[in-house]
Enzyme design. Structure first.
Site, PDB file in Angstrom:
ATOM      1  N   LYS A  90       0.829  -1.224   0.000  1.00  0.00           N
ATOM      2  CA  LYS A  90       0.000   0.000   0.000  1.00  0.00           C
ATOM      3  C   LYS A  90       0.850   1.255   0.000  1.00  0.00           C
ATOM      4  CE  LYS A  90      -3.944  -2.202   2.340  1.00  0.00           C
ATOM      5  NZ  LYS A  90      -3.331  -3.529   2.595  1.00  0.00           N
TER       6      LYS A  90
HETATM    7  O1  OMP Z   1      -4.986  -4.110  -0.051  1.00  0.00           O
HETATM    8  C1  OMP Z   1      -5.391  -5.070   0.632  1.00  0.00           C
HETATM    9  O2  OMP Z   1      -5.005  -6.189   0.384  1.00  0.00           O
HETATM   10  C2  OMP Z   1      -6.446  -4.825   1.625  1.00  0.00           C
HETATM   11  C3  OMP Z   1      -7.303  -3.773   1.364  1.00  0.00           C
HETATM   12  C4  OMP Z   1      -8.468  -3.628   2.125  1.00  0.00           C
HETATM   13  O3  OMP Z   1      -9.294  -2.768   1.861  1.00  0.00           O
HETATM   14  N1  OMP Z   1      -8.697  -4.495   3.142  1.00  0.00           N
HETATM   15  C5  OMP Z   1      -7.835  -5.512   3.456  1.00  0.00           C
HETATM   16  O4  OMP Z   1      -8.145  -6.298   4.363  1.00  0.00           O
HETATM   17  N2  OMP Z   1      -6.659  -5.645   2.738  1.00  0.00           N
HETATM   18  C6  OMP Z   1      -5.675  -6.686   3.102  1.00  0.00           C
HETATM   19  O5  OMP Z   1      -6.265  -7.959   2.828  1.00  0.00           O
HETATM   20  C7  OMP Z   1      -5.913  -8.907   3.846  1.00  0.00           C
HETATM   21  C8  OMP Z   1      -7.171  -9.372   4.535  1.00  0.00           C
HETATM   22  O6  OMP Z   1      -6.893 -10.380   5.456  1.00  0.00           O
HETATM   23  P1  OMP Z   1      -8.015 -11.318   6.109  1.00  0.00           P
HETATM   24  O7  OMP Z   1      -9.033 -10.404   6.698  1.00  0.00           O
HETATM   25  O8  OMP Z   1      -7.254 -12.099   7.117  1.00  0.00           O
HETATM   26  O9  OMP Z   1      -8.572 -12.164   4.995  1.00  0.00           O
HETATM   27  C9  OMP Z   1      -4.912  -8.199   4.740  1.00  0.00           C
HETATM   28  O10 OMP Z   1      -3.612  -8.455   4.217  1.00  0.00           O
HETATM   29  C10 OMP Z   1      -5.246  -6.728   4.567  1.00  0.00           C
HETATM   30  O11 OMP Z   1      -4.127  -5.905   4.795  1.00  0.00           O
END
Ligand code: OMP
EC number: 4.1.1.23
Length: 265
Positions: A90
């Site tokens: 990011k």
């Molecule tokens: O850019 C991302 O990957 C991201 C954007 C967003 O809006 N929300 C989000 O959860 N993420 C990332 O997506 C992953 C979600 O993880 P889980 O919630 O464990 O499935 C993490 O690595 C977050 O940093």
């Protein structure tokens, strides 16, 4: 083949699951202490199913384990070269610094794509998209609880996230390498963004641990002819078991998620 073409290739093989490699030291399975050893087991168990992998930078940097991140990406590229790797860092900064961040992701870490925060404006995104073969995945409407505070603010009659989606499609995509991050926790926003950017791939986090709804995500997020989505799950897959069978459990979760996607796409 650039990142977006590689993802389309994966979609043709009915692969839509993006596996997040976000190790928390306190959740590692019993007996595993090495981040690479953990990732390798998950990767070997899921590489034939995964659309792509997405290691999250902070999960390595916070522990001073950036070398484990590099080792993980190199392992995927060597053993499973058809599975693209998204470095989720990011990044976003003034142009000259953004150029260094782009080199960090694409040259130091050899990632195929990187997540980019566009809220500083065009000059902070373009240093990434100049790398023609690499993917630039722009935060558009994120999945977190406070996402609407700023991203849903109306400007000239439209929410800010729509301005980002339009800019991404019209001004930043001359190398056909832009995708958008759209959270599964915001189905109405997703529908709106899909109509503003009908051809940009979506990286969709928020399924699994964050409670996003898969069915509405697919209805609202896919292209009109299907596909169009990389459905991310991190904790829901990699921590499916804390026991010796953690890699098999991760495979089972990936299979189930892909099956559910196939039934709705
Ligand atoms: O850019 C991302 O990957 C991201 C954007 C967003 O809006 N929300 C989000 O959860 N993420 C990332 O997506 C992953 C979600 O993880 P889980 O919630 O464990 O499935 C993490 O690595 C977050 O940093």
């Amino acid at each position: 083949m650039n990142f977006n073409e590689a993802i389309r290739d994966q979609w043709r093989q009915q692969k839509h699951v993006c596996i997040g490699l976000d190790p928390f030291p306190e959740y590692l399975p019993n007996g595993i202490t090495d981040l690479f050893e953990f990732n390798k087991a998950i990767i070997d168990a899921t590489a034939d199913l995964a659309c792509c992998y997405k290691p999250q930078f902070a999960h390595y940097a916070a522990l001073g384990k950036e070398h484990k991140l590099k080792e993980t990406i190199h392992y995927i590229k060597k053993h499973y070269p058809s599975v693209p790797v998204i470095l989720d860092s990011k990044r976003g900064d003034i142009g000259s610094t953004a150029t260094m961040y782009a080199k960090e992701a694409f040259e130091q870490y050899a990632a195929d794509a990187v997540t980019v925060n566009p809220y500083m404006g065009s000059d902070t995104v373009l240093p990434f998209s100049e790398f023609k073969d690499k993917g630039v995945i722009v935060l558009c409407r994120t999945s977190n609880p406070s996402a609407s505070e700023f991203q849903n603010q109306s400007i000239e009659g439209e929410p800010l996230y729509i301005h980002v989606a339009r800019k991404a499609q019209q001004d930043w995509n001359s190398n056909n390498n832009i995708s958008l991050v759209v959270g599964a926790t915001a189905p109405q926003e997703m529908k709106h963004i899909r109509s503003a950017a009908p051809k940009l791939p979506f990286l969709i986090p928020g399924i699994g641990a964050q409670g996003g709804d898969l069915k509405s995500t697919l209805i609202n997020g896919r292209f009109s002819d299907g596909d169009g989505v990389m459905i991310n799950s991190s904790r829901g897959i990699i921590y499916a078991s804390k026991e010796k069978d953690f890699a098999d459990a991760a495979r089972r979760e990936t299979e189930q998620l892909q099956l559910a996607i196939n039934q709705n796409i």
